[in-house]
Scaffold this motif. Sequence first.
Motif, PDB file in Angstrom:
ATOM      1  N   TYR A  32     -34.046  59.705 -45.470  1.00  0.00           N
ATOM      2  CA  TYR A  32     -34.021  60.332 -46.637  1.00  0.00           C
ATOM      3  C   TYR A  32     -32.782  61.244 -46.414  1.00  0.00           C
ATOM      4  CZ  TYR A  32     -38.686  59.161 -48.526  1.00  0.00           C
ATOM      5  OH  TYR A  32     -39.624  58.433 -48.810  1.00  0.00           O
ATOM      6  N   THR A  53     -30.169  64.406 -48.165  1.00  0.00           N
ATOM      7  CA  THR A  53     -30.096  65.414 -49.399  1.00  0.00           C
ATOM      8  C   THR A  53     -28.565  65.107 -50.079  1.00  0.00           C
ATOM      9  OG1 THR A  53     -31.342  66.966 -48.096  1.00  0.00           O
ATOM     10  CG2 THR A  53     -30.029  67.752 -49.918  1.00  0.00           C
ATOM     11  N   ALA A  67     -28.779  71.790 -53.046  1.00  0.00           N
ATOM     12  CA  ALA A  67     -29.211  70.387 -52.957  1.00  0.00           C
ATOM     13  C   ALA A  67     -29.515  69.787 -54.486  1.00  0.00           C
ATOM     14  CB  ALA A  67     -30.560  70.573 -52.297  1.00  0.00           C
ATOM     15  N   MET A 119     -32.075  63.692 -53.504  1.00  0.00           N
ATOM     16  CA  MET A 119     -32.135  63.129 -52.293  1.00  0.00           C
ATOM     17  C   MET A 119     -31.902  61.558 -52.603  1.00  0.00           C
ATOM     18  SD  MET A 119     -35.574  64.717 -50.617  1.00  0.00           S
ATOM     19  CE  MET A 119     -35.250  64.112 -49.010  1.00  0.00           C
ATOM     20  N   THR A 165     -33.255  66.335 -58.307  1.00  0.00           N
ATOM     21  CA  THR A 165     -33.806  67.732 -58.317  1.00  0.00           C
ATOM     22  C   THR A 165     -33.282  68.373 -59.768  1.00  0.00           C
ATOM     23  OG1 THR A 165     -33.371  67.888 -55.996  1.00  0.00           O
ATOM     24  CG2 THR A 165     -34.093  69.841 -57.152  1.00  0.00           C
TER      25      THR A 165
END
Length: 144
Positions: A49, A51, A58, A61, A142
């Motif tokens: 993983y 970012t 952020a 991912m 996100t």
Amino acid sequence: MRPTALVLVLAATLVASLPLRAEDAPKAQKAPEHKTTQSTSYIEVDPIYTTIVSDNRAAGMLMVGAGLDVPDDKLRDEASRSLPVLRDAYIRNLMVFTANVVRTDTQPDVGVIADRLQAVTDRALGRKGAKVLLAQVAIRVTNK
């Protein structure tokens, strides 16, 4: 019958029901082992993983699931022992790739990712012979 005698009879019955030898005892079943493949040349690599950064925050991912196919026994042993070093090299390489190339609105080029991981593998093991197999490449965005 007195209570003491009753306790002694029950204890003797319990002891008599126990197995005399360890091999007479019921055997515990071994838990089933999950195998990704029946191939002996396959080495599973834990998912990686990294970012995705956008506007200095952020944004998501990148997940890369991969494995190695190493037909040569000697090289497979070396690759198995070197998995921590390989994982570290993969993560470092994919962090640079993610920071410079990956965006949340498009799927990254899996061919480029496979080529990068293959180059890292060949460099870390010191020779060719271990083939990188991509299982999954995914992006998780996100919420803002």
